[in-house]
Write a protein that holds these residues in place. Structure first.
Motif, PDB file in Angstrom:
ATOM      1  N   ARG A  52     156.879  54.295  33.076  1.00 53.45           N
ATOM      2  CA  ARG A  52     155.615  54.979  32.786  1.00 53.45           C
ATOM      3  C   ARG A  52     155.807  56.469  32.496  1.00 53.45           C
ATOM      4  O   ARG A  52     155.208  57.009  31.579  1.00 53.45           O
ATOM      5  CB  ARG A  52     154.672  54.805  33.976  1.00 53.45           C
ATOM      6  CG  ARG A  52     153.285  55.345  33.711  1.00 53.45           C
ATOM      7  CD  ARG A  52     152.373  55.126  34.902  1.00 53.45           C
ATOM      8  NE  ARG A  52     152.127  53.706  35.076  1.00 53.45           N
ATOM      9  CZ  ARG A  52     151.695  53.160  36.196  1.00 53.45           C
ATOM     10  NH1 ARG A  52     151.466  53.888  37.242  1.00 53.45           N
ATOM     11  NH2 ARG A  52     151.498  51.869  36.271  1.00 53.45           N
ATOM     12  N   TYR A  53     156.637  57.161  33.302  1.00 57.04           N
ATOM     13  CA  TYR A  53     156.754  58.622  33.210  1.00 57.04           C
ATOM     14  C   TYR A  53     158.119  59.120  32.759  1.00 57.04           C
ATOM     15  O   TYR A  53     158.265  60.288  32.446  1.00 57.04           O
ATOM     16  CB  TYR A  53     156.439  59.266  34.571  1.00 57.04           C
ATOM     17  CG  TYR A  53     155.088  58.906  35.108  1.00 57.04           C
ATOM     18  CD1 TYR A  53     153.930  59.430  34.538  1.00 57.04           C
ATOM     19  CD2 TYR A  53     154.955  58.033  36.179  1.00 57.04           C
ATOM     20  CE1 TYR A  53     152.683  59.103  35.033  1.00 57.04           C
ATOM     21  CE2 TYR A  53     153.702  57.706  36.675  1.00 57.04           C
ATOM     22  CZ  TYR A  53     152.582  58.239  36.097  1.00 57.04           C
ATOM     23  OH  TYR A  53     151.357  57.908  36.583  1.00 57.04           O
ATOM     24  N   GLY A  54     159.139  58.275  32.738  1.00 53.03           N
ATOM     25  CA  GLY A  54     160.477  58.688  32.323  1.00 53.03           C
ATOM     26  C   GLY A  54     161.156  59.572  33.359  1.00 53.03           C
ATOM     27  O   GLY A  54     160.659  59.791  34.450  1.00 53.03           O
ATOM     28  N   ARG A  55     162.330  60.062  32.990  1.00 57.30           N
ATOM     29  CA  ARG A  55     163.077  61.000  33.833  1.00 57.30           C
ATOM     30  C   ARG A  55     163.489  62.157  32.976  1.00 57.30           C
ATOM     31  O   ARG A  55     164.150  61.947  31.970  1.00 57.30           O
ATOM     32  CB  ARG A  55     164.319  60.337  34.436  1.00 57.30           C
ATOM     33  CG  ARG A  55     163.964  59.387  35.534  1.00 57.30           C
ATOM     34  CD  ARG A  55     165.182  59.058  36.343  1.00 57.30           C
ATOM     35  NE  ARG A  55     164.856  57.965  37.261  1.00 57.30           N
ATOM     36  CZ  ARG A  55     165.544  57.689  38.320  1.00 57.30           C
ATOM     37  NH1 ARG A  55     166.594  58.394  38.622  1.00 57.30           N
ATOM     38  NH2 ARG A  55     165.201  56.703  39.102  1.00 57.30           N
ATOM     39  N   PRO A  56     163.185  63.383  33.285  1.00 60.58           N
ATOM     40  CA  PRO A  56     162.360  63.806  34.414  1.00 60.58           C
ATOM     41  C   PRO A  56     160.929  63.321  34.224  1.00 60.58           C
ATOM     42  O   PRO A  56     160.487  63.066  33.101  1.00 60.58           O
ATOM     43  CB  PRO A  56     162.434  65.324  34.367  1.00 60.58           C
ATOM     44  CG  PRO A  56     162.715  65.664  32.958  1.00 60.58           C
ATOM     45  CD  PRO A  56     163.560  64.531  32.434  1.00 60.58           C
ATOM     46  N   ARG A  57     160.216  63.199  35.322  1.00 61.09           N
ATOM     47  CA  ARG A  57     158.842  62.700  35.289  1.00 61.09           C
ATOM     48  C   ARG A  57     157.991  63.601  34.397  1.00 61.09           C
ATOM     49  O   ARG A  57     157.875  64.797  34.626  1.00 61.09           O
ATOM     50  CB  ARG A  57     158.242  62.653  36.695  1.00 61.09           C
ATOM     51  CG  ARG A  57     158.975  61.720  37.641  1.00 61.09           C
ATOM     52  CD  ARG A  57     158.767  60.281  37.194  1.00 61.09           C
ATOM     53  NE  ARG A  57     159.253  59.349  38.199  1.00 61.09           N
ATOM     54  CZ  ARG A  57     160.183  58.453  37.972  1.00 61.09           C
ATOM     55  NH1 ARG A  57     160.766  58.393  36.796  1.00 61.09           N
ATOM     56  NH2 ARG A  57     160.536  57.613  38.908  1.00 61.09           N
ATOM     57  N   THR A  58     157.435  63.017  33.333  1.00 58.01           N
ATOM     58  CA  THR A  58     156.662  63.770  32.346  1.00 58.01           C
ATOM     59  C   THR A  58     155.382  63.004  32.037  1.00 58.01           C
ATOM     60  O   THR A  58     155.402  61.792  31.873  1.00 58.01           O
ATOM     61  CB  THR A  58     157.477  63.945  31.050  1.00 58.01           C
ATOM     62  OG1 THR A  58     158.718  64.557  31.365  1.00 58.01           O
ATOM     63  CG2 THR A  58     156.738  64.796  30.047  1.00 58.01           C
ATOM     64  N   THR A  59     154.291  63.729  31.956  1.00 63.17           N
ATOM     65  CA  THR A  59     153.020  63.128  31.574  1.00 63.17           C
ATOM     66  C   THR A  59     152.314  64.071  30.612  1.00 63.17           C
ATOM     67  O   THR A  59     152.590  65.267  30.601  1.00 63.17           O
ATOM     68  CB  THR A  59     152.143  62.833  32.811  1.00 63.17           C
ATOM     69  OG1 THR A  59     150.950  62.191  32.404  1.00 63.17           O
ATOM     70  CG2 THR A  59     151.813  64.085  33.560  1.00 63.17           C
ATOM     71  N   HIS A  60     151.468  63.513  29.787  1.00 62.24           N
ATOM     72  CA  HIS A  60     150.757  64.365  28.823  1.00 62.24           C
ATOM     73  C   HIS A  60     149.289  63.966  28.747  1.00 62.24           C
ATOM     74  O   HIS A  60     148.900  62.869  29.139  1.00 62.24           O
ATOM     75  CB  HIS A  60     151.421  64.310  27.446  1.00 62.24           C
ATOM     76  CG  HIS A  60     151.254  62.985  26.770  1.00 62.24           C
ATOM     77  ND1 HIS A  60     152.050  61.920  27.026  1.00 62.24           N
ATOM     78  CD2 HIS A  60     150.348  62.574  25.858  1.00 62.24           C
ATOM     79  CE1 HIS A  60     151.667  60.882  26.297  1.00 62.24           C
ATOM     80  NE2 HIS A  60     150.632  61.254  25.575  1.00 62.24           N
ATOM     81  N   LEU A  61     148.507  64.901  28.245  1.00 64.44           N
ATOM     82  CA  LEU A  61     147.070  64.707  28.125  1.00 64.44           C
ATOM     83  C   LEU A  61     146.618  65.368  26.835  1.00 64.44           C
ATOM     84  O   LEU A  61     147.074  66.468  26.504  1.00 64.44           O
ATOM     85  CB  LEU A  61     146.365  65.364  29.325  1.00 64.44           C
ATOM     86  CG  LEU A  61     144.847  65.454  29.296  1.00 64.44           C
ATOM     87  CD1 LEU A  61     144.232  64.067  29.463  1.00 64.44           C
ATOM     88  CD2 LEU A  61     144.371  66.373  30.401  1.00 64.44           C
TER      89      LEU A  61
END
Length: 168
Positions: A52-61
């Protein structure tokens, strides 16, 4: 030959010791099962977060926050990253990388906190008609208020006012 009660007593002791040993083995087996199930569940959670977030943990909006660069009709893009326990937030107002803004978020302490996802959302917290940026880490939220075309943490006075409004 008749059996006396003295001859039967050692058999009872062996049977009682056998029940104790079986009970201890059962308790150890249940404890081992709990550890194995917990380990598998934690591994599964990490795998799902990796997808869901990958490595390193990444999120976008992607959303409209009322920033000046959005006047062309393009929404702003927000990216949050957990870079080795340091939360970093990047905003591209109106999707324009030339106007990129960066904020350093909190440092996360604890075991495996480098794998904690950071989730973003837009919501008008202070009622001024502009969307504020909410940063959720675990079940805690940081609020970055939308002021003068950028986002910033609230002052103590603003926190006090916001807390009073929410308690009503």
């Amino acid at each position: 030959m008749a059996t006396t009660s003295r001859e039967l007593q050692p058999v009872r002791r062996v049977y009682a010791v056998g029940r104790i040993v079986r009970g201890m083995v059962t308790v150890l087996a249940v404890a081992a099962l709990v550890v194995i199930v917990g380990t598998v569940a934690e591994f599964g959670r990490i795998m799902i977060d990796d997808w869901r977030y990958g490595r390193p943990r990444t999120t976008h909006l992607i959303g409209y926050a009322g920033l000046p660069a959005e006047r062309a009709g393009q929404p702003s893009r927000f990216i949050a990253m957990n870079l080795d326990r340091q939360v970093v937030i990047v905003a591209l107002p109106g999707g324009d990388p030339a106007q990129a803004q960066t904020w350093q978020g909190p440092y996360l302490f604890g075991l495996h906190e480098d794998l904690t996802p950071v989730v973003l959302s837009l919501e008008d917290i202070d009622g001024d008609g502009l969307a504020d940026l909410l940063v959720t880490i675990h079940y805690e939220q940081l609020v970055y208020l939308n002021r003068d075309g950028t986002f910033r943490l609230p002052t103590p006075e603003e926190w006090h006012r916001l807390a009073q409004e929410r308690s009503k």
